[in-house]
Design an enzyme around this catalytic site. Structure first.
Site: not given
Lengths: 552, 161
Positions: A40, A465
């Site tokens: 979802e 990162m």
């Protein structure tokens, strides 16, 4: 569903479950296309991507309980980036609410802090009006996500379809006429400044004030920087463009805005990632702030002049007033020349990684091959910031990213949503391997629903990162960042029936992008890069934009 | 830091109190007191919230509250032009007949009402300003406060101001 059709909904992204089955049954009786997702969260990002590109709310469906909690991340993402969205969740029947029923969650309570508004119709009569008001709230003023949580019995009980004409919501006034006096003061402040600069934010893109922004910049000869969310509000190949400011902004943009004595900020909330430190940013210059949301005025930055209203309207009024007062500055003088020299210098002299597949080279290659009207989304991480640095947006409003919440896994499903909104242009997700992992099963949706997009996978086999922060701030004490050479992204793509291409050289990459553009199925281009490559320049968190770490 | 009173007219619907109090938490503001009740128009409730903050914060509180779709009117009241009162009930310990006399004197001095007068305790009801409640509390403290409750202030701006 009839109410949705009435709002012009053509597609819904979702996944059925027990508590929304009656609603799903209606797909058999209406013309709305259902696009099945595999999680979802992806449905909500697809609706988000659809909404940002089409500027109409994208719609996602989820069932109660875990279905509803799964879309929360997507709702929060849309809220942080002011994207119009309608999320419809199933709920347990009214008489079961509060009984800890199977797959019950208090989604109204959980979603409250991250929605623009939430409805829970308790009778079928309330549903059509909730849909009407939901679309109105989601798409007007500062856009945002609206949740409609519908108990199962409300879905099955019958009632006359009843709409309201010209409804008013007494606590909601999204339309504010910009104040002429304030615009006059804004003009005076800009004209008096020696070193003015325009800072264009995401609001410029949301209200598609591209022509107005460009006209203003050219009319007054003012250099333009953007926030990261505002990237692409102004053509990045324009002579007055300096690119995005911020933590990983362009060196020239950070340097020039730091020298400016007046910032004309258009549709921005002055995020910490954009301005570095609030105190330093506001203490050095006068700030003119134009924004549709009055609560943004003075939230992060003290402003000298504030103009509340839609920025497209505000800029139009400002241009008209300038013409009326016969003010035009065709020659920018020393300041503009300085900005342009800085731009030229840093474009030519910023040291880039020496590898064949450095971030700069691969993204410039993508720019070179990709038609300028293509839509680009990104995931979240190093690749996202490299895209900010090395991928110039030429056609305004074609670049989208999860900038506020920074949701990994956003880019790929958002690209699918974007492609549904604009099927005729190529859509590329500039991805990193860490982020792509989070929603890669949307490949099934892309392939089976025939929504071909390109995943440009900047692959460093790590959470790049985070790895960079560990290298920079934690003395290379690396924890939890190595993803191994797993999975094989070419095989992964192929296993879904998509196309997988690995590029080891720039020439192979060129061929891969061209092949992907011709393909009518999704393509994953796996681009292995050096895992040690850092994103530079870098303004460390909590420091001003003047303290930039540059490549050595 | 300044003390401020906000008067917030809201839709009288479930979930609004949650949304308003949550906003204070999420935005890192503090609620000093809160009182809520339905108004002359039953589709509205009025919340009176008192809080502390600097001017910038207080302005942010007002704007963020105003931004909420279910708030219809948000005002920061000027406490000099406002009638504001709070109800407090104290249960005070009585150790001796002398205590009983002293406490009754205190109750009278504050214009409070006595309730449930017993040999070992007495209840006092005050409707006054928060300052007066604190003053009463300090004085009652030497007898021993068994329990107390405060409602938070309710406030309305005077007409013509």
């Amino acid at each position: 569903m009839e109410a949705m059709e009435r709002e012009g909904v053509k597609e819904v992204f979702g996944l059925p479950g027990g508590a929304n089955l009656p609603m799903y049954d209606e797909f058999n009786r209406c013309d709305i296309r259902h696009i099945l997702v595999r999680h979802e969260q992806s449905a909500s990002h697809m609706a988000d991507g659809y909404g940002r590109v089409s500027r109409r709310p994208g719609v996602c469906f989820a069932t109660s309980g875990p279905g509803a909690t799964n879309i929360l991340t997507g709702i929060a993402t849309a809220q942080a980036d002011s994207a119009p969205m309608i999320a419809v969740t199933g709920q347990v029947p009214v008489n079961m609410i509060g009984k800890d029923a199977f797959q019950e969650s208090d989604i109204m309570g959980m979603a409250n802090p991250v929605v623009k508004y939430a409805f829970q119709p308790r009778t079928p009569q309330e549903v059509p009006v909730a849909v009407q008001k939901g679309f109105y709230i989601a798409s007007t003023g500062r856009p945002g996500p609206v949740l409609i949580d519908i108990p199962k019995d409300v879905q099955t009980d019958k009632a006359e379809m009843c709409y309201v004409e010209n409804f008013k919501i007494r606590g909601y006034h999204p339309w504010v006429e910009p104040d002429v006096t304030s615009i006059g003061r804004a003009i005076d402040t800009v004209i008096r400044a020696d070193r003015p600069i325009i800072l264009a934010g995401g609001g410029t893109i949301i209200s598609s004030a591209f022509a107005e922004l460009q006209a203003l910049a050219e009319f007054l000869s003012i250099p333009v920087v953007t926030t990261f969310k505002g990237k692409g509000a102004f053509p990045e190949n324009h002579a007055l463009s300096l690119g995005p400011i911020g933590m990983h902004g362009h060196a020239e943009a950070n340097k020039v805005i730091s020298e400016a004595d007046c910032v004309l900020a258009v549709g921005t909330r002055f995020s910490d990632r954009s301005v570095g430190t609030f105190d330093d940013f506001e203490s050095r210059r006068s700030i003119i702030h134009m924004d549709i949301d009055p609560a943004e005025i003075g939230k992060n930055q003290t402003t000298n002049v504030a103009v509340i209203g839609d920025v497209k309207v505000t800029l139009r009024m400002m241009l008209a007033m300038l013409q009326e007062r016969r003010i035009q500055i065709t020659e920018g003088g020393e300041w503009v020349r300085h900005a342009q020299e800085m731009h030229k210098y840093w474009q030519e002299n910023l040291k880039i990684h020496p590898g064949e597949l450095s971030a700069a080279r691969i993204l410039r290659k993508l720019r070179e091959v990709l038609p300028s009207e293509s839509i680009v989304t990104t995931e979240v991480g190093q690749h996202q910031m490299w895209a900010s640095l090395f991928f110039d947006v030429i056609s305004p409003g074609t670049f989208f990213s999860s900038t506020g919440l920074g949701t990994m896994g956003w880019g790929f499903p958002a690209a699918i949503g974007a492609k549904v909104a604009k099927p005729d242009v190529p859509v590329v997700d500039i991805a990193g391997d860490g982020s792509f992992n989070m929603t890669e099963n949307s490949l099934a949706t892309s392939v089976l629903e025939n929504i071909p997009v390109i995943v440009f996978l900047v692959n460093n086999y790590s959470l790049g990162m985070v790895a960079q922060w560990q290298r920079t701030f934690f003395k290379r004490r690396m924890v939890g960042v190595d993803q191994g050479q797993c999975p094989d992204y070419v095989k992964l793509a192929e296993s879904y029936g998509a196309q997988g291409i690995r590029a080891h050289t720039i020439d192979e990459l060129d061929a891969a992008i061209r092949a992907a553009l011709k393909s009518d199925i999704a393509t994953v281009i796996d681009i292995p890069i050096d895992p040690e490559e850092d994103v530079l320049p870098f303004v460390a968190p909590g420091t001003p934009l003047t303290k930039m770490i540059l490549p050595s | 830091m300044v003390w401020a009173i906000f008067s917030i007219l809201v839709e009288n619907k479930p979930g609004i109190l949650f949304a308003v109090t949550h906003l204070f938490r999420a935005r890192n503001f503090n609620i000093d007191s809160i009182a809520v009740g339905v108004t002359e128009n039953p589709t509205y409730s009025r919340m009176t919230i008192t809080t502390f903050g600097d001017e910038r914060q207080l302005e942010q509180i007002r704007k963020q509250l105003d931004k909420m779709i279910d708030t219809v009117d948000v005002r920061r009241l000027d406490d000099h032009k406002t009638v504001y009162r709070e109800l407090a009930i104290f249960k005070i310990k009585i150790a001796s007949a002398e205590d009983s006399m002293e406490v009754n004197k205190l109750i009278n001095a504050f214009g409070a009402k006595a309730h449930d007068s017993r040999k070992e305790s007495i209840m006092a009801e005050l409707t006054t300003t928060p300052d007066q409640i604190r003053a009463f509390q300090e004085l009652a403290d030497r007898f021993g406060i068994i329990e107390m409750v405060r409602t938070g202030i309710a406030a309305l701006q005077r007409s013509g101001s």
